[in-house]
Motif scaffolding. Structure first.
Motif, PDB file in Angstrom:
ATOM      1  N   VAL A 131       0.823  -0.673   0.214  1.00 55.00           N
ATOM      2  CA  VAL A 131      -0.229  -0.128  -0.473  1.00 55.00           C
ATOM      3  C   VAL A 131       0.641   0.729   0.304  1.00 55.00           C
ATOM      4  O   VAL A 131       0.502   2.157  -0.722  1.00 55.00           O
ATOM      5  CB  VAL A 131      -1.345   0.057   1.102  1.00 55.00           C
ATOM      6  N   VAL A 132       2.297   1.285   1.030  1.00 53.77           N
ATOM      7  CA  VAL A 132       2.820   3.150   0.756  1.00 53.77           C
ATOM      8  C   VAL A 132       3.540   2.837  -0.206  1.00 53.77           C
ATOM      9  O   VAL A 132       3.456   4.052  -0.720  1.00 53.77           O
ATOM     10  CB  VAL A 132       3.571   2.251   2.350  1.00 53.77           C
ATOM     11  N   GLY A 133       3.844   1.660  -0.747  1.00 54.36           N
ATOM     12  CA  GLY A 133       4.499   1.647  -2.478  1.00 54.36           C
ATOM     13  C   GLY A 133       3.706   2.648  -3.668  1.00 54.36           C
ATOM     14  O   GLY A 133       4.317   2.863  -4.792  1.00 54.36           O
ATOM     15  N   ARG A 134       2.207   3.101  -3.464  1.00 56.14           N
ATOM     16  CA  ARG A 134       1.873   2.983  -4.224  1.00 56.14           C
ATOM     17  C   ARG A 134       1.689   5.146  -4.127  1.00 56.14           C
ATOM     18  O   ARG A 134       0.618   5.481  -4.869  1.00 56.14           O
ATOM     19  CB  ARG A 134       0.380   2.813  -3.783  1.00 56.14           C
ATOM     20  N   THR A 136       3.042   9.126  -2.317  1.00 59.64           N
ATOM     21  CA  THR A 136       4.076   9.489  -1.910  1.00 59.64           C
ATOM     22  C   THR A 136       4.440   9.915  -0.624  1.00 59.64           C
ATOM     23  O   THR A 136       3.839  10.180  -0.343  1.00 59.64           O
ATOM     24  CB  THR A 136       4.441  10.829  -3.123  1.00 59.64           C
ATOM     25  N   PRO A 137       5.682  11.037   0.106  1.00 62.12           N
ATOM     26  CA  PRO A 137       5.302  11.136   1.002  1.00 62.12           C
ATOM     27  C   PRO A 137       4.836  11.860   1.293  1.00 62.12           C
ATOM     28  O   PRO A 137       4.359  12.224   2.614  1.00 62.12           O
ATOM     29  CB  PRO A 137       7.461  11.391   1.111  1.00 62.12           C
ATOM     30  N   GLU A 138       4.740  13.104   0.233  1.00 66.37           N
ATOM     31  CA  GLU A 138       3.951  14.146   0.642  1.00 66.37           C
ATOM     32  C   GLU A 138       2.232  13.364   0.681  1.00 66.37           C
ATOM     33  O   GLU A 138       1.732  13.745   1.917  1.00 66.37           O
ATOM     34  CB  GLU A 138       3.409  15.392  -0.566  1.00 66.37           C
ATOM     35  N   GLN A 139       2.270  12.432   0.487  1.00 70.29           N
ATOM     36  CA  GLN A 139       0.425  12.081   0.565  1.00 70.29           C
ATOM     37  C   GLN A 139       0.574  11.460   1.810  1.00 70.29           C
ATOM     38  O   GLN A 139      -0.785  11.265   3.162  1.00 70.29           O
ATOM     39  CB  GLN A 139       0.621  11.069  -0.818  1.00 70.29           C
ATOM     40  N   LEU A 140       1.376  10.265   2.152  1.00 69.17           N
ATOM     41  CA  LEU A 140       1.760   9.799   3.696  1.00 69.17           C
ATOM     42  C   LEU A 140       1.310  10.857   4.038  1.00 69.17           C
ATOM     43  O   LEU A 140       1.402  10.216   5.704  1.00 69.17           O
ATOM     44  CB  LEU A 140       3.022   8.754   3.097  1.00 69.17           C
ATOM     45  N   TYR A 141       1.784  12.246   4.564  1.00 70.30           N
ATOM     46  CA  TYR A 141       2.712  12.814   5.261  1.00 70.30           C
ATOM     47  C   TYR A 141       0.953  13.952   5.750  1.00 70.30           C
ATOM     48  O   TYR A 141       0.764  14.294   6.741  1.00 70.30           O
ATOM     49  CB  TYR A 141       3.725  13.920   5.144  1.00 70.30           C
ATOM     50  N   ASP A 146      -5.598   8.471   6.194  1.00 66.37           N
ATOM     51  CA  ASP A 146      -7.124   7.323   6.622  1.00 66.37           C
ATOM     52  C   ASP A 146      -7.361   5.818   5.132  1.00 66.37           C
ATOM     53  O   ASP A 146      -7.602   5.173   5.433  1.00 66.37           O
ATOM     54  CB  ASP A 146      -8.176   8.059   6.876  1.00 66.37           C
ATOM     55  N   ALA A 147      -6.752   6.544   4.377  1.00 62.46           N
ATOM     56  CA  ALA A 147      -7.109   5.614   3.180  1.00 62.46           C
ATOM     57  C   ALA A 147      -6.228   4.504   3.089  1.00 62.46           C
ATOM     58  O   ALA A 147      -6.221   3.536   2.781  1.00 62.46           O
ATOM     59  CB  ALA A 147      -6.954   6.881   1.675  1.00 62.46           C
ATOM     60  N   ILE A 148      -4.465   4.679   3.932  1.00 64.99           N
ATOM     61  CA  ILE A 148      -3.513   4.044   3.468  1.00 64.99           C
ATOM     62  C   ILE A 148      -4.065   3.085   4.550  1.00 64.99           C
ATOM     63  O   ILE A 148      -4.229   1.920   4.535  1.00 64.99           O
ATOM     64  CB  ILE A 148      -2.294   4.759   4.359  1.00 64.99           C
ATOM     65  N   GLN A 149      -4.651   3.565   5.336  1.00 67.29           N
ATOM     66  CA  GLN A 149      -5.237   2.437   7.085  1.00 67.29           C
ATOM     67  C   GLN A 149      -6.336   1.589   6.351  1.00 67.29           C
ATOM     68  O   GLN A 149      -6.144   0.366   6.566  1.00 67.29           O
ATOM     69  CB  GLN A 149      -5.321   3.657   8.430  1.00 67.29           C
ATOM     70  N   GLN A 150      -7.055   2.396   5.412  1.00 68.33           N
ATOM     71  CA  GLN A 150      -8.035   1.432   5.441  1.00 68.33           C
ATOM     72  C   GLN A 150      -7.705   0.038   4.050  1.00 68.33           C
ATOM     73  O   GLN A 150      -8.013  -1.342   4.231  1.00 68.33           O
ATOM     74  CB  GLN A 150      -9.106   2.138   4.785  1.00 68.33           C
ATOM     75  N   GLU A 151      -7.178   0.818   3.431  1.00 67.50           N
ATOM     76  CA  GLU A 151      -5.916  -0.263   2.401  1.00 67.50           C
ATOM     77  C   GLU A 151      -5.710  -1.354   2.834  1.00 67.50           C
ATOM     78  O   GLU A 151      -5.622  -2.483   2.682  1.00 67.50           O
ATOM     79  CB  GLU A 151      -4.984   0.564   1.018  1.00 67.50           C
ATOM     80  N   ILE A 152      -3.952  -0.754   3.898  1.00 66.52           N
ATOM     81  CA  ILE A 152      -3.855  -1.997   4.480  1.00 66.52           C
ATOM     82  C   ILE A 152      -4.118  -2.744   5.433  1.00 66.52           C
ATOM     83  O   ILE A 152      -4.759  -4.311   5.535  1.00 66.52           O
ATOM     84  CB  ILE A 152      -2.858  -1.528   5.765  1.00 66.52           C
TER      85      ILE A 152
END
Length: 271
Positions: A131-134, A136-141, A146-152
């Motif tokens: 998931v994180v590989g999709r 950028t750092p800006e989006q992660l920051y 919330d989207a990353i958490q749900q996808e994981i």
């Protein structure tokens, strides 16, 4: 009297043996736990029956009971993953989970008591990297936490869905970027905020100027209409009305009628 010890000793031995058998056979399963029965002479792990529930149980002394916690549990994991542009990101996450109660025998037989380390944690790591590989750092920051958490959560659940593990939630607790990247993102966000604020001030000023122009145009149009409607006759009548009101004032002393340029009265001696 001589026969009493001969009878008492076997009885005592039988009682002691019975106590040992009962102590070996008695199993107490605590709150929030369940037991998987292993039959030494009966086919091994029992998978076609419900697990042993809470409370007191008697089992054959040559059998074993493996006790599992079946209430919701939490496991923590610290990971190092790569963003879409190859930067190393530190991710702290935790998972809420519990074993599937009816499948506890199969879980023990196929995965063992180490199922968290052998199945769940590797699944979380794999899903997090994917998931994180999709992003950028800006989006992660900023906006995509919330989207990353749900996808994981969804990807981990897909991995462990047939592994007799019930996954309830994945929580991303912290995302740590390299200091230089974090500072650059914060500067960029600050500049974007300042730019938005400047644009807002420009829009506000333009709206205020437009309001002033509209008001000025309205006044100009009103004056134009008023000027067009004021004929000489109307002005003369208004002058006469004003003269009469002044003449009635206690401060008006002398009224000269017809002495003005337009034939309007003049007021003299005004105190």
């Amino acid at each position: 009297m001589d026969k009493l010890p001969k009878i008492a000793l076997p009885a005592l031995a039988a009682i002691i043996f019975l106590i040992i058998i009962i102590s070996k056979s008695a199993i107490t399963i605590g709150s929030g736990e369940a037991g998987v029965l292993y039959k030494t002479f009966g086919g091994g792990v029992v998978t076609d029956e419900a697990p042993l529930g809470e409370g007191f149980h008697l089992v054959a002394p040559w059998n074993k009971v493996f006790i599992y916690e079946v209430r919701q549990q939490e496991v923590f994991e610290k990971m190092q993953v790569l963003s879409s542009n190859g930067l190393e990101i530190k991710l702290d996450a935790s998972a809420w989970f519990q074993p599937e109660y009816e499948s506890l025998g199969k879980l023990h037989q196929e995965k063992s008591e180490l199922y968290k380390d052998r199945i769940l944690l590797p699944a979380i790591r794999s899903a997090a990297r994917s998931v994180v590989g999709r992003y950028t750092p800006e989006q992660l920051y900023s906006s995509k936490r919330d989207a990353i958490q749900q996808e994981i959560f969804e990807e981990t659940r897909n991995i462990v869905g047939d592994q007799y593990i019930q996954l309830n939630q994945i929580l991303v607790r912290d995302v740590t970027l390299p200091p230089t990247i974090k500072e650059a993102i914060e500067r960029k966000l600050k500049q974007e905020q300042e730019s938005l604020e400047y644009e807002f001030r420009l829009i506000t000023a333009e709206k205020e100027a437009q309001k002033v122009r509209i008001e000025a145009q309205g006044k100009a149009d009103a004056n134009k209409i008023l000027s067009a409607s004021l004929t000489d006759k109307i002005l003369q009548d208004k002058g006469i009305d004003a003269t009469l009101k002044l003449a009635e004032s206690p401060n008006a002393k002398v009224v000269v009628v017809g002495s003005g340029d337009d034939g309007l009265p003049l007021i003299l001696g005004n105190n």
